[in-house]
Design an enzyme around this catalytic site. Structure first.
Site, PDB file in Angstrom:
ATOM      1  N   ASP A  28       0.724  -1.238  -0.104  1.00 18.01           N
ATOM      2  CA  ASP A  28      -0.014   0.054  -0.127  1.00 18.01           C
ATOM      3  C   ASP A  28       0.478   0.989   0.195  1.00 18.01           C
ATOM      4  OD1 ASP A  28      -2.029   1.412  -0.157  1.00 18.01           O
ATOM      5  OD2 ASP A  28      -1.715   2.010   2.551  1.00 18.01           O
ATOM      6  N   ASP A  30      -0.079   5.285   1.026  1.00 14.82           N
ATOM      7  CA  ASP A  30      -0.606   5.852   1.776  1.00 14.82           C
ATOM      8  C   ASP A  30      -1.561   5.470   3.101  1.00 14.82           C
ATOM      9  OD1 ASP A  30      -0.786   8.450   0.269  1.00 14.82           O
ATOM     10  OD2 ASP A  30      -2.063   7.044  -1.013  1.00 14.82           O
TER      11      ASP A  30
END
Length: 192
Positions: A28, A30
């Site tokens: 991922d 953010d």
């Protein structure tokens, strides 16, 4: 609209020769690798211009401590894929700046997620990889709700420059890179 009779297209191309035999790590962006803000951040690592509805905005991006070391090491051991629920027009330029080593073999954005119960879910079964050899690193359990047994959860990161979580995970991934399947190791990490 996806109908059950339609088989969804696989999200990733065939495994490259250099990644043959490696597990796939889905990472991922953010609050896992970086924190981004529209408000100016004095110590921003990057400032990325993003156009939203015809207006240019400056996005201030802070890199999580040890992210460079983490990405470089995982790139040596795994087929690494960036998978974010963010839009490509923001995440792609951030990934360009973040990934100086070409660690990410592919980048997947919001349109590759499944919208499920109000969340963008990363459906690992659509990657075209053997699920027993896929690991997802994400701060949001909602993102991997279809495959919690494949997850290495991380704490959401915003601006704590003393954070060592990515560095602390490197030995775990070094061990996982030698496993034929990831479930046994990942299950031993989960609270009972």
């Amino acid at each position: 609209m996806l109908y059950l009779s339609e088989a969804p297209e696989l999200l990733l191309p065939e495994v490259s020769v250099s990644d043959c035999g490696r597990s796939c790590v889905v990472i991922d962006l953010d609050e896992t690798l970086v924190h981004s803000s529209f408000k100016p951040i004095g110590n921003a690592d990057f400032i990325v211009p993003v156009e939203i509805d015809g207006t240019m905005h400056q996005v201030y991006v802070l890199k999580r401590p040890h992210v460079d070391e983490f990405l470089q090491r995982l790139g040596e051991l795994f087929e690494c894929v960036l998978f974010t629920a963010s839009l490509a027009k923001y995440a792609d330029p951030v990934a360009d700046l973040l990934d100086q080593w070409g660690v990410f073999r592919a980048r997947l954005f919001r349109e590759s997620c499944v919208f499920h119960r109000g969340n963008y879910v990363k459906d690992l079964s659509r990657l075209g990889r053997q699920l027993a050899r896929v690991i997802i690193v994400d701060n949001s359990p909602a993102s991997y709700v279809f495959h919690p047994e494949n997850a290495v959860p991380v704490q959401s990161w915003f601006d704590d420059m003393t954070d060592t979580e990515l560095q602390d995970l490197i030995p775990l991934f070094e061990g996982l890179s030698r496993e034929e399947e990831v479930y046994t190791v990942l299950q031993s990490m989960r609270p009972t």
